[in-house]
Design an enzyme around this catalytic site. Structure first.
Site, PDB file in Angstrom:
ATOM      1  N   TYR A 184       0.801  -1.227   0.000  1.00  0.00           N
ATOM      2  CA  TYR A 184       0.000   0.000   0.000  1.00  0.00           C
ATOM      3  C   TYR A 184       0.838   1.282   0.000  1.00  0.00           C
ATOM      4  O   TYR A 184       0.284   2.371  -0.095  1.00  0.00           O
ATOM      5  CB  TYR A 184      -0.955   0.000   1.197  1.00  0.00           C
ATOM      6  CG  TYR A 184      -1.890  -1.189   1.166  1.00  0.00           C
ATOM      7  CD1 TYR A 184      -2.884  -1.282   0.198  1.00  0.00           C
ATOM      8  CD2 TYR A 184      -1.757  -2.227   2.076  1.00  0.00           C
ATOM      9  CE1 TYR A 184      -3.724  -2.378   0.153  1.00  0.00           C
ATOM     10  CE2 TYR A 184      -2.608  -3.321   2.041  1.00  0.00           C
ATOM     11  CZ  TYR A 184      -3.586  -3.391   1.075  1.00  0.00           C
ATOM     12  OH  TYR A 184      -4.423  -4.482   1.023  1.00  0.00           O
ATOM     13  N   HIS A 187      -8.200   2.260  -5.955  1.00  0.00           N
ATOM     14  CA  HIS A 187      -7.464   1.306  -5.120  1.00  0.00           C
ATOM     15  C   HIS A 187      -5.989   1.648  -5.188  1.00  0.00           C
ATOM     16  O   HIS A 187      -5.452   1.904  -6.269  1.00  0.00           O
ATOM     17  CB  HIS A 187      -7.679  -0.130  -5.600  1.00  0.00           C
ATOM     18  CG  HIS A 187      -9.099  -0.549  -5.523  1.00  0.00           C
ATOM     19  ND1 HIS A 187      -9.707  -0.869  -4.336  1.00  0.00           N
ATOM     20  CD2 HIS A 187     -10.049  -0.640  -6.485  1.00  0.00           C
ATOM     21  CE1 HIS A 187     -10.973  -1.158  -4.569  1.00  0.00           C
ATOM     22  NE2 HIS A 187     -11.207  -1.022  -5.864  1.00  0.00           N
TER      23      HIS A 187
END
Length: 149
Positions: free
Chosen positions: A24, A101
């Site tokens: 991430y 995302h």
């Protein structure tokens, strides 16, 4: 009056920068918010940036967007793959929604490769870390007729 864009973030995104940075990235949610604020200002947009670990909050905020926003940037996180309720709320808000995302779910586990949101969203941006939010704001400025970019 500036167009307002809701930037809605789902579960575990409050842990950005700490949770699995190899997937991430190192940016925190505060970093993402700052990037969004800078980009929105450059585009002549206002943002309302929110995060919750609770599905019902995201549903309520999408319902609120129907009257209070011109569009939505939505990172539903894990709810992307499980929530019919969020899908229904995206439809009910009747505003353009860009699904974002940080990682690319298509390069990850099979269960992450299905989204209940993608086919009802105006667009999907994935795999570009925090830059994806900025691109979503660009797209919404275009869709909402705020920018000629």
């Amino acid at each position: 009056m500036k167009a307002t864009i809701f930037v809605l973030n789902g579960p575990n995104l409050n842990m950005l920068g700490q949770r699995e940075p190899e997937i991430y990235g190192a940016d925190t949610l505060a970093d993402v918010k700052k990037r969004c604020a800078t980009k929105a200002a450059a585009l002549g947009l206002e943002i309302d940036f929110r995060q919750s670990n609770h599905e019902g909050d995201l549903v309520s905020w999408l319902q609120e967007a129907r009257d209070a926003a011109s569009g939505v940037v939505l990172n539903a996180a894990g709810y992307t793959h499980t929530s019919v309720a969020i899908r229904d709320a995206v439809l009910a808000c009747e505003k353009p929604v860009i699904e974002v995302h940080l990682s690319n779910p298509y390069s990850r586990e099979e269960f992450r490769q299905h989204s209940f949101i993608s086919d009802v969203a105006a667009g999907v941006i994935c795999g570009l870390a925090g830059k994806g939010y900025e691109l979503a704001l660009d797209a919404l400025a275009d869709i909402c007729g705020v920018s000629d970019t």
